[in-house]
Every structure is written in structure tokens, then in C-alpha cells.
Design a protein around this motif. Structure first.
Motif, PDB file in Angstrom:
ATOM      1  N   VAL A   6       0.828  -1.206   0.000  1.00  9.24           N
ATOM      2  CA  VAL A   6       0.000   0.000   0.000  1.00  9.24           C
ATOM      3  C   VAL A   6       0.863   1.258   0.000  1.00  9.24           C
ATOM      4  N   ILE A   7       1.896   1.251   0.846  1.00  2.80           N
ATOM      5  CA  ILE A   7       2.734   2.447   1.020  1.00  2.80           C
ATOM      6  C   ILE A   7       3.753   2.590  -0.107  1.00  2.80           C
ATOM      7  N   MET A   8       4.373   1.479  -0.487  1.00  4.78           N
ATOM      8  CA  MET A   8       5.413   1.502  -1.531  1.00  4.78           C
ATOM      9  C   MET A   8       5.183   0.355  -2.521  1.00  4.78           C
ATOM     10  N   PRO A   9       4.204   0.489  -3.409  1.00  6.37           N
ATOM     11  CA  PRO A   9       3.905  -0.577  -4.374  1.00  6.37           C
ATOM     12  C   PRO A   9       5.112  -1.066  -5.175  1.00  6.37           C
ATOM     13  N   PRO A  10       6.004  -0.155  -5.663  1.00  9.70           N
ATOM     14  CA  PRO A  10       7.152  -0.656  -6.436  1.00  9.70           C
ATOM     15  C   PRO A  10       8.052  -1.584  -5.623  1.00  9.70           C
ATOM     16  N   VAL A  11       8.242  -1.272  -4.334  1.00 11.32           N
ATOM     17  CA  VAL A  11       9.081  -2.117  -3.474  1.00 11.32           C
ATOM     18  C   VAL A  11       8.447  -3.498  -3.315  1.00 11.32           C
ATOM     19  N   TRP A  12       7.132  -3.508  -3.095  1.00 11.03           N
ATOM     20  CA  TRP A  12       6.424  -4.784  -2.938  1.00 11.03           C
ATOM     21  C   TRP A  12       6.498  -5.607  -4.222  1.00 11.03           C
ATOM     22  N   GLU A  20       6.657  -7.136 -14.870  1.00 13.22           N
ATOM     23  CA  GLU A  20       5.801  -6.385 -15.793  1.00 13.22           C
ATOM     24  C   GLU A  20       4.943  -5.348 -15.062  1.00 13.22           C
ATOM     25  N   PRO A  21       4.234  -5.734 -13.966  1.00 14.69           N
ATOM     26  CA  PRO A  21       3.482  -4.714 -13.221  1.00 14.69           C
ATOM     27  C   PRO A  21       4.388  -3.625 -12.642  1.00 14.69           C
ATOM     28  N   LEU A  22       5.606  -4.005 -12.222  1.00 14.56           N
ATOM     29  CA  LEU A  22       6.548  -3.018 -11.691  1.00 14.56           C
ATOM     30  C   LEU A  22       6.888  -1.982 -12.756  1.00 14.56           C
ATOM     31  N   LEU A  23       7.157  -2.443 -13.971  1.00 10.12           N
ATOM     32  CA  LEU A  23       7.474  -1.527 -15.069  1.00 10.12           C
ATOM     33  C   LEU A  23       6.297  -0.597 -15.371  1.00 10.12           C
ATOM     34  N   ALA A  24       5.090  -1.172 -15.345  1.00 10.39           N
ATOM     35  CA  ALA A  24       3.890  -0.370 -15.622  1.00 10.39           C
ATOM     36  C   ALA A  24       3.702   0.725 -14.567  1.00 10.39           C
ATOM     37  N   ILE A  25       3.887   0.380 -13.290  1.00 11.18           N
ATOM     38  CA  ILE A  25       3.727   1.355 -12.203  1.00 11.18           C
ATOM     39  C   ILE A  25       4.774   2.457 -12.322  1.00 11.18           C
ATOM     40  N   LEU A  26       6.021   2.077 -12.586  1.00  9.49           N
ATOM     41  CA  LEU A  26       7.082   3.072 -12.719  1.00  9.49           C
ATOM     42  C   LEU A  26       6.820   4.015 -13.884  1.00  9.49           C
ATOM     43  N   CYS A  27       6.270   3.496 -14.965  1.00  9.38           N
ATOM     44  CA  CYS A  27       5.912   4.340 -16.116  1.00  9.38           C
ATOM     45  C   CYS A  27       4.827   5.346 -15.745  1.00  9.38           C
ATOM     46  N   VAL A  28       3.825   4.871 -14.986  1.00  6.13           N
ATOM     47  CA  VAL A  28       2.753   5.777 -14.537  1.00  6.13           C
ATOM     48  C   VAL A  28       3.330   6.877 -13.653  1.00  6.13           C
TER      49      VAL A  28
END
Length: 373
Positions: A6-12, A20-28
């Protein structure tokens, strides 16, 4: 649930190796930050709220995406192994091969097209149906859907308990022994000895198998393995005497529920909750299944009984098959979630080979408990 998600989605996502989801979040994050700082803050808040509610679903969906090839290896052999068993028992009136129909509306066609594409990649025979073609096969259905698909080679069990009784009788006739008792513990005492203890007795074997479904965790905990086994509680409702309304299983994907004609009546099943083995049944979920069933079959009357089943499930959606990490003469076979009945025969074949010390060309490493330890 993890607060880090919740607090740090990329870390999780990094911890979970969900690239793939990590890349998508970082792009957003990058795009919104470059446009406007307040838009970036809003994106962070909304993504955090999503991960608060959807982290389990995301992890499971990603696990299915990553492990679909691993699942296909088991599934490809499941039908053959089941047929091998069926050749040795009389399954008249217990199993039918009329296929299975999935129906849907046009509201989420992207997901439907992806499902069809994945099955095509694995060579699964499927036939797209218009609404009219579905109704020709199942004329009693209420046309609240837009299209469907049929898997014509699929079988379904009209009486799972009846099949199990026949297999059990075959087991006894071949010299198998059955002891019904409450098992308290299991341990490997020597290299060639395991001990199973009940309330009043102690049993010694060279090798033992833990295949206790949702209740296997109490034994793996004793053996020093922290396996995150939980239960997907699935809800079931029976409409006795209504099984002739459809001739094969019908799944309504938009509602997440399905119906199967059985010897005991028409069974409607649906919804999933990670609820353990102790929590009481949710009446709201029973009511939802009933509403869905009557949406597709308005002619249904009152239901006769209701219950929930404990589906043993793991975060990556794969079962655990193979020896315990610390106790090589104790073999695991659990965690098949929704597919225990489907994969039971092939699992039995694999485990019997492990117990007998036979070599296999099947790579069992993806199913090892090592992935959680």
C-alpha cells in the motif's frame, strides 16, 4: 495483506519479482510526475488504494500468467490418467462427456479474447458460439449473455462421491488398508522410517504422504516448513430434481459462477474467499449464487441445501508435489485449489512414482515446497 504494497507498491512488486506490473507502475509514476506534481500525487494515492484491496488478486493473477506453462504440463496428462482409472471401474451414469460451455456478455471482451488466445497457444480445442448457438444447445437458458464457447472434449462428473467409492473399493480389493482415525502428528524418525501418531496409536512406515488438502498445513508446520497454505472457500447450492434443465456444465464468466447437472440435482457454485477453515459460512455469498443461478434459469424454484468447500490454495496458484525439504521420506501432495478433482489422477501417478523411487522425465522443481522456504 502487506502494508508495504500500500505504502510503496514498487518495493512490494520488486519483492514479489513481478517485473511487468513493476514496469507499468514506474511508467505511470514517471509520466504523471513529468506532467504535474499534483497528478503524480493523485496517481500514488489511487495506486496505493488499489494495492490495498487488490494485492492478493494481482499476485494470484500474475502467478497464473507466469506459471501457465507449468500448469499445462500437469493438465496435458490429467485426462489420460483419469481415463486409465476409469477403465478399471464402472462409471456408467457417473461421468459424461458432453463438453462444457462458457458464456459472457460484451462488457469485458478483452479478458475473454486473452483467455481464448492462451488456450489456442496450448492447442486446446474450443469452438466459439453465438448466443443463438448456445441456446440451441441449452434452450432453457435465459439469454442474458451475448456469446459463448464450448470445449467439446471436456468431461464432467455427475456423482463425484459415487466415483470415489468405486475407486476406494478397487483400492481395498487390491490389498489396500484403510484406517479412519484422527492424526495428531507426523515425523521422520530415521532415514528409513516415518512415524504417524493418532490420539491412541503410533504407526511406523518407511515413507508417508501428506495429502490432507486444506488441513495439510498443521503437519507442514510440525515439520518446520512455513508454507503459506490457505483455503479458497467455494460456495455450493443444490436444486434437487432440476438437473435436466441443462445437459452439461455452464459457466457464466461475468458473474464468476457456474452450474452442473448432477445425479443429486443441479449444482450451482461460485465466489471465492480466502477464509480459512474455521470461519462461518457467509449467507451473502449463498444468496449471490442463488441469484446468479436464477438469472440464467428463471424457472428454478427453492434450493434444497447449501454448503462450502475448502479449496487448498497457495499464493502462486501451483500445488506442492514432492518430498518435504527436511524430511525426504515424507512426500507432499496438496494445494491444487480449484483443480483437485481435475488433477487428482495425475497427482496420484506422480506421487506413487516418487514413493516407489522411479525416475521421471517431469521437472518437479516448480512444485517443490522449496519455493516458500
Amino acid at each position: 495483506h502487506s502494508q508495504i504494497a500500500v505504502i510503496m507498491p514498487p518495493v512490494w512488486l520488486l519483492q514479489q519479482k513481478m517485473w511487468e506490473p513493476l514496469l507499468a507502475i514506474l511508467c505511470v509514476y514517471l509520466i504523471t510526475f513529468s506532467v504535474n506534481i499534483f497528478l503524480f500525487i493523485l496517481a500514488v494515492i489511487l495506486i496505493g488504494l488499489y494495492f490495498r484491496r487488490g494485492q492478493v488478486t494481482l499476485r494470484r493473477s500474475y502467478g497464473m500468467f507466469q506459471d501457465r506453462q507449468v500448469w499445462a504440463i500437469l493438465a496435458a496428462r490429467s485426462d489420460l490418467e483419469a481415463q486409465e482409472i476409469f477403465q478399471e471401474i464402472d462409471i456408467s451414469g457417473l461421468v459424461e462427456k458432453k463438453g462444457i460451455i462458457y458464456v459472457w456478455t460484451n462488457k469485458n471482451l478483452k479478458s475473454r479474447n486473452l483467455e481464448i488466445k492462451v488456450r489456442d497457444e496450448f492447442g486446446i480445442k474450443q469452438k466459439l458460439l453465438s448466443q443463438k448457438e448456445v441456446l440451441k444447445l441449452e434452450p432453457n437458458l435465459n439469454p442474458v449473455f451475448d456469446a459463448g464457447i464450448i470445449y467439446e472434449s471436456a468431461m464432467h462428473a455427475r456423482d463425484p462421491h459415487g466415483i470415489l467409492k468405486k475407486i476406494f473399493k478397487l483400492f481395498l480389493n487390491r490389498g489396500g488398508k484403510f484406517i479412519q482415525t484422527n492424526i495428531k502428528s507426523i515425523e521422520q524418525s530415521k532415514n528409513d522410517e516415518t512415524i504417524i501418531r493418532s490420539e491412541n496409536e503410533e504407526y511406523k512406515f518407511e515413507k508417508s504422504v501428506v495429502a490432507s488438502g486444506a488441513f495439510s498445513k498443521q503437519f507442514t508446520d510440525q515439520l518446520g516448513e512455513k508454507i503459506p497454505l490457505d483455503t479458497e472457500r467455494g460456495y455450493h447450492v443444490h436444486f434437487k430434481g432440476q438437473e435436466k434443465l441443462i445437459s452439461r456444465p455452464v459457466i457464466f464468466l461475468d458473474r464468476g459462477f457456474g452450474m452442473t447437472p448432477m445425479n443429486q440435482g443441479l449444482r450451482a457454485v461460485g465466489t471465492v474467499e480466502l477464509g480459512g477453515t474455521e470461519n462461518p459460512l457467509s449467507k451473502k455469498r449463498i444468496d449471490y449464487v442463488i441469484r446468479c443461478a436464477k438469472e440464467l434459469l428463471p424457472q428454478l424454484g427453492a434450493h434444497d441445501d447449501e454448503w462450502l468447500g475448502f479449496r487448498p490454495t497457495l499464493p502462486d496458484f501451483l500445488p506442492i508435489l514432492g518430498p518435504s525439504l527436511k524430511n525426504k521420506n515424507i512426500i507432499y501432495a496438496f494445494g491444487h485449489q480449484h483443480l483437485g478433482w481435475t488433477l487428482g489422477a495425475i497427482t496420484g501417478k506422480i506421487v506413487s512414482g516418487i514413493v516407489a523411487g522411479e525416475k521421471t522425465n517431469l521437472d518437479l522443481s516448480p512444485y517443490s515446497s522449496k519455493r516458500f522456504n
